[in-house]
Design a protein around this motif. Structure first.
Motif, PDB file in Angstrom:
ATOM      1  N   LYS A 185      11.819  11.802 -16.732  1.00 54.89           N
ATOM      2  CA  LYS A 185      11.936  10.436 -17.200  1.00 54.89           C
ATOM      3  C   LYS A 185      10.758   9.630 -15.973  1.00 54.89           C
ATOM      4  O   LYS A 185      10.898   9.911 -14.980  1.00 54.89           O
ATOM      5  CB  LYS A 185      13.236   9.491 -17.278  1.00 54.89           C
ATOM      6  N   VAL A 186       9.928   8.684 -16.551  1.00 56.83           N
ATOM      7  CA  VAL A 186       8.981   8.124 -15.329  1.00 56.83           C
ATOM      8  C   VAL A 186       9.341   6.622 -15.543  1.00 56.83           C
ATOM      9  O   VAL A 186       9.284   6.107 -16.607  1.00 56.83           O
ATOM     10  CB  VAL A 186       7.516   8.428 -15.813  1.00 56.83           C
ATOM     11  N   TYR A 187       9.264   5.985 -14.445  1.00 55.50           N
ATOM     12  CA  TYR A 187       9.491   4.787 -14.304  1.00 55.50           C
ATOM     13  C   TYR A 187       8.303   3.948 -13.244  1.00 55.50           C
ATOM     14  O   TYR A 187       7.976   4.841 -12.291  1.00 55.50           O
ATOM     15  CB  TYR A 187      10.946   4.203 -13.830  1.00 55.50           C
ATOM     16  N   LEU A 188       7.728   3.037 -13.443  1.00 57.66           N
ATOM     17  CA  LEU A 188       6.744   2.074 -12.702  1.00 57.66           C
ATOM     18  C   LEU A 188       7.380   0.913 -11.958  1.00 57.66           C
ATOM     19  O   LEU A 188       8.104   0.065 -12.810  1.00 57.66           O
ATOM     20  CB  LEU A 188       5.497   1.762 -13.599  1.00 57.66           C
ATOM     21  N   ASP A 189       7.183   0.940 -10.719  1.00 61.66           N
ATOM     22  CA  ASP A 189       7.752   0.019  -9.921  1.00 61.66           C
ATOM     23  C   ASP A 189       7.015  -1.377  -9.726  1.00 61.66           C
ATOM     24  O   ASP A 189       5.630  -1.299  -9.912  1.00 61.66           O
ATOM     25  CB  ASP A 189       7.854   0.257  -8.435  1.00 61.66           C
ATOM     26  N   GLU A 190       7.362  -2.466  -9.829  1.00 59.25           N
ATOM     27  CA  GLU A 190       7.030  -3.809  -9.777  1.00 59.25           C
ATOM     28  C   GLU A 190       5.727  -3.749  -8.759  1.00 59.25           C
ATOM     29  O   GLU A 190       4.800  -4.782  -8.676  1.00 59.25           O
ATOM     30  CB  GLU A 190       7.872  -4.859  -9.767  1.00 59.25           C
ATOM     31  N   SER A 191       6.110  -3.199  -7.704  1.00 62.14           N
ATOM     32  CA  SER A 191       5.293  -3.209  -6.460  1.00 62.14           C
ATOM     33  C   SER A 191       3.758  -2.971  -7.008  1.00 62.14           C
ATOM     34  O   SER A 191       2.772  -3.351  -6.253  1.00 62.14           O
ATOM     35  CB  SER A 191       5.397  -2.337  -5.085  1.00 62.14           C
ATOM     36  N   LEU A 192       3.375  -2.098  -7.805  1.00 62.13           N
ATOM     37  CA  LEU A 192       2.167  -1.564  -8.378  1.00 62.13           C
ATOM     38  C   LEU A 192       1.190  -3.157  -9.238  1.00 62.13           C
ATOM     39  O   LEU A 192      -0.055  -3.109  -9.516  1.00 62.13           O
ATOM     40  CB  LEU A 192       2.201  -0.648  -9.503  1.00 62.13           C
ATOM     41  N   ARG A 193       1.989  -3.963  -9.656  1.00 61.93           N
ATOM     42  CA  ARG A 193       1.649  -4.870 -10.417  1.00 61.93           C
ATOM     43  C   ARG A 193       0.414  -5.986  -9.914  1.00 61.93           C
ATOM     44  O   ARG A 193      -0.219  -6.411 -10.769  1.00 61.93           O
ATOM     45  CB  ARG A 193       2.734  -5.807 -11.166  1.00 61.93           C
ATOM     46  N   ARG A 194       0.457  -5.963  -8.658  1.00 65.58           N
ATOM     47  CA  ARG A 194      -0.565  -6.917  -7.981  1.00 65.58           C
ATOM     48  C   ARG A 194      -2.048  -6.305  -7.940  1.00 65.58           C
ATOM     49  O   ARG A 194      -2.883  -6.943  -7.218  1.00 65.58           O
ATOM     50  CB  ARG A 194       0.016  -7.159  -6.542  1.00 65.58           C
ATOM     51  N   PHE A 195      -2.378  -5.083  -8.450  1.00 65.28           N
ATOM     52  CA  PHE A 195      -3.471  -4.361  -8.347  1.00 65.28           C
ATOM     53  C   PHE A 195      -4.208  -4.179  -9.755  1.00 65.28           C
ATOM     54  O   PHE A 195      -3.535  -3.960 -10.693  1.00 65.28           O
ATOM     55  CB  PHE A 195      -3.307  -3.073  -7.596  1.00 65.28           C
ATOM     56  N   GLU A 196      -5.470  -4.377  -9.932  1.00 62.93           N
ATOM     57  CA  GLU A 196      -6.340  -4.040 -11.098  1.00 62.93           C
ATOM     58  C   GLU A 196      -6.141  -2.648 -11.054  1.00 62.93           C
ATOM     59  O   GLU A 196      -6.011  -2.055 -12.348  1.00 62.93           O
ATOM     60  CB  GLU A 196      -7.642  -4.471 -10.723  1.00 62.93           C
ATOM     61  N   THR A 197      -6.519  -1.736 -10.346  1.00 71.31           N
ATOM     62  CA  THR A 197      -6.467  -0.302 -10.385  1.00 71.31           C
ATOM     63  C   THR A 197      -5.638   0.410  -9.089  1.00 71.31           C
ATOM     64  O   THR A 197      -5.682  -0.207  -8.250  1.00 71.31           O
ATOM     65  CB  THR A 197      -8.073   0.351 -10.390  1.00 71.31           C
ATOM     66  N   VAL A 198      -5.149   1.622  -9.564  1.00 66.94           N
ATOM     67  CA  VAL A 198      -4.353   2.339  -8.513  1.00 66.94           C
ATOM     68  C   VAL A 198      -4.670   3.747  -8.342  1.00 66.94           C
ATOM     69  O   VAL A 198      -5.339   4.204  -9.381  1.00 66.94           O
ATOM     70  CB  VAL A 198      -2.869   2.021  -8.646  1.00 66.94           C
ATOM     71  N   PHE A 199      -4.334   4.514  -7.440  1.00 74.41           N
ATOM     72  CA  PHE A 199      -4.750   5.975  -7.339  1.00 74.41           C
ATOM     73  C   PHE A 199      -3.378   6.865  -7.366  1.00 74.41           C
ATOM     74  O   PHE A 199      -3.260   7.064  -6.261  1.00 74.41           O
ATOM     75  CB  PHE A 199      -5.518   6.209  -6.074  1.00 74.41           C
ATOM     76  N   PRO A 200      -3.208   7.152  -8.506  1.00 75.52           N
ATOM     77  CA  PRO A 200      -2.082   8.415  -8.155  1.00 75.52           C
ATOM     78  C   PRO A 200      -2.722   9.685  -8.027  1.00 75.52           C
ATOM     79  O   PRO A 200      -3.823   9.952  -8.125  1.00 75.52           O
ATOM     80  CB  PRO A 200      -1.199   8.252  -9.666  1.00 75.52           C
ATOM     81  N   ALA A 201      -1.917  10.573  -7.610  1.00 75.65           N
ATOM     82  CA  ALA A 201      -2.187  12.121  -7.525  1.00 75.65           C
ATOM     83  C   ALA A 201      -2.714  12.628  -8.598  1.00 75.65           C
ATOM     84  O   ALA A 201      -2.109  11.953  -9.764  1.00 75.65           O
ATOM     85  CB  ALA A 201      -1.093  12.560  -6.806  1.00 75.65           C
ATOM     86  N   ALA A 202      -3.174  13.825  -8.732  1.00 76.78           N
ATOM     87  CA  ALA A 202      -3.511  14.431  -9.907  1.00 76.78           C
ATOM     88  C   ALA A 202      -3.063  15.759  -9.862  1.00 76.78           C
ATOM     89  O   ALA A 202      -3.673  16.873 -10.369  1.00 76.78           O
ATOM     90  CB  ALA A 202      -4.902  14.176 -10.149  1.00 76.78           C
ATOM     91  N   GLY A 203      -1.861  16.196  -9.223  1.00 71.66           N
ATOM     92  CA  GLY A 203      -1.290  17.447  -9.347  1.00 71.66           C
ATOM     93  C   GLY A 203      -1.735  18.156  -8.213  1.00 71.66           C
ATOM     94  O   GLY A 203      -1.021  19.426  -8.094  1.00 71.66           O
TER      95      GLY A 203
END
Length: 156
Positions: free
Chosen positions: A108-126
């Motif tokens: 299960k995946v959840y997104l934290d509210e701390s991300l909402r302040r950005f237009e774009t973000v950089f998650p890892a890709a494996g």
């Protein structure tokens, strides 16, 4: 290799070309920010926990930390991080490349509210030297997140 798994995952959406492979390590928030040329807080770090017998991922801003009381209020238990050797088995990625894409079934995946302040973000890709730049709508869609949660601290 997990980056191939992520590449295959994004290929289904014709987005694999957006994966960035760096010539340097991006295994930590600080290293990823240097590699991506952005502020550390825009790195979408993915943290893996066990909630009972259920592995979960929480994606949060690079400058946020887990608030134990908020985590317990949301998930009904104290946060218990998954040990690095267990990550490939439970999640499908190794430490440094954990991301919410191309993961094992049932995680299960959840997104934290701390991300909402950005237009774009950089998650890892494996892998420990990759990322993908996504806007929040894309992050929500491609991570198959269940919902947004507020379990972070120190980012406000």
């Amino acid at each position: 290799m997990a980056i191939e798994r992520v590449r295959e995952y994004f290929r289904a959406f014709d987005m694999e070309s957006r994966i960035i492979e760096f010539a340097v390590s991006s295994e930590t928030v600080e290293l990823a920010a240097v590699a991506a040329g952005c502020e550390p807080k825009r790195i979408a770090k993915t943290m893996a926990f066990m909630v009972g017998e259920q592995p979960i991922l929480v994606v949060m801003a690079g400058d946020a930390r887990i608030s134990n009381p908020k985590f317990k209020a949301e998930f009904g238990t104290k946060p218990k991080m998954i040990a690095p050797p267990e990550l490939p088995v439970l999640i499908g990625h190794e430490m440094g490349g954990v991301c919410p894409f191309g993961i094992n079934d049932g995680v299960k995946v959840y997104l934290d509210e701390s991300l909402r302040r950005f237009e774009t973000v950089f998650p890892a890709a494996g892998s420990g030297n990759s990322a993908i730049e996504l806007n929040l709508e894309e992050l929500e869609k491609y991570s198959n997140s269940l919902k947004w949660v507020d379990i972070g601290k120190d980012w406000e």
